[in-house]
Design an enzyme around this catalytic site. Sequence first.
Site, mmCIF file in Angstrom:
data_model
loop_
_atom_site.group_PDB
_atom_site.id
_atom_site.type_symbol
_atom_site.label_atom_id
_atom_site.label_comp_id
_atom_site.label_asym_id
_atom_site.label_seq_id
_atom_site.Cartn_x
_atom_site.Cartn_y
_atom_site.Cartn_z
ATOM 1 C CB SER A 44 9.682 -13.246 -19.315
ATOM 2 O OG SER A 44 10.719 -12.607 -20.012
ATOM 3 C CG ASP A 156 11.625 -15.409 -21.832
ATOM 4 O OD1 ASP A 156 10.603 -15.659 -21.169
ATOM 5 O OD2 ASP A 156 11.929 -14.271 -22.211
#
Length: 275
Positions: A44, A156
């Site tokens: 991320s 993510d």
Amino acid sequence: MKVGKLKKIGLALGAGGAKGLAHIGVLQVLKQENIQVDMVAGSSMGAIVGAAYAAGVDVDLLVKLVCHLNQSLFVDINVPKMGLLKGKRAEGLIELLTHGKSFSELSIPLAVVATDIEKGERVVFTEGDLVQAVRASMSIPGVFNPVRYQGRLLVDGAVTERLPVYALKEMGADFIIGVDVKYMSWENGGNVEIKNIYDVIMQSIEILENKVFASCLDFVDVLITPDTKKIATTDFTKVEECIQLGRAAAREKLEEIRTGIHRLTQEYTNDIQVP
């Protein structure tokens, strides 16, 4: 003479939204102290910072860039279907930070972690289109549109690996420095004010991912934990504060890092056998 295997140092940069800007402060301290890493893995926000670093962007320049970053540069409202934001502007920002490089053009090896939302699998990218890999890794479910890449629908990386330690192990790291910007929030009872839908989504994901976070700590040799508990994951107005917190946390662990690296060097030396 038989030469032992050269020991390698890996740096894992974890997820955390705005909190993840603390990674830049950590990198600043490592640079100032001439502590070099052989490989980086990011999830991320950690993937964004890690990719810029691996692409050769000067850390001090990176500080100046993010301190003048306007949140509108990566916010493009979407007609909600799979996400509130399209992610095209974020993609452009990633390309700018990485100079449009591919994995093969990076200064040091990089692993980017994402999640296949259809199969529930962790996906690690070490080659191919860097921008698409990082864009996938930062695709917070419900906030950014997922990325369709290499036949997978990706979101993510934090969903399956908040701190990408396993990715570094798979790359052959012998000594791992982990930077987790969410650890202190939970350990010290951090309490974030929920103001909008983004906060709801981010906090919900953080609660879930924290349940599986502890298992990776057995593989971390030094854990750096910037104290970001008072900063919301969505608050990009406290860039300088985040970076300073990263610097402070890294300095607290310098002796531990140096001791670990010294031990690693000794192990390498002892592996060398002279007849």
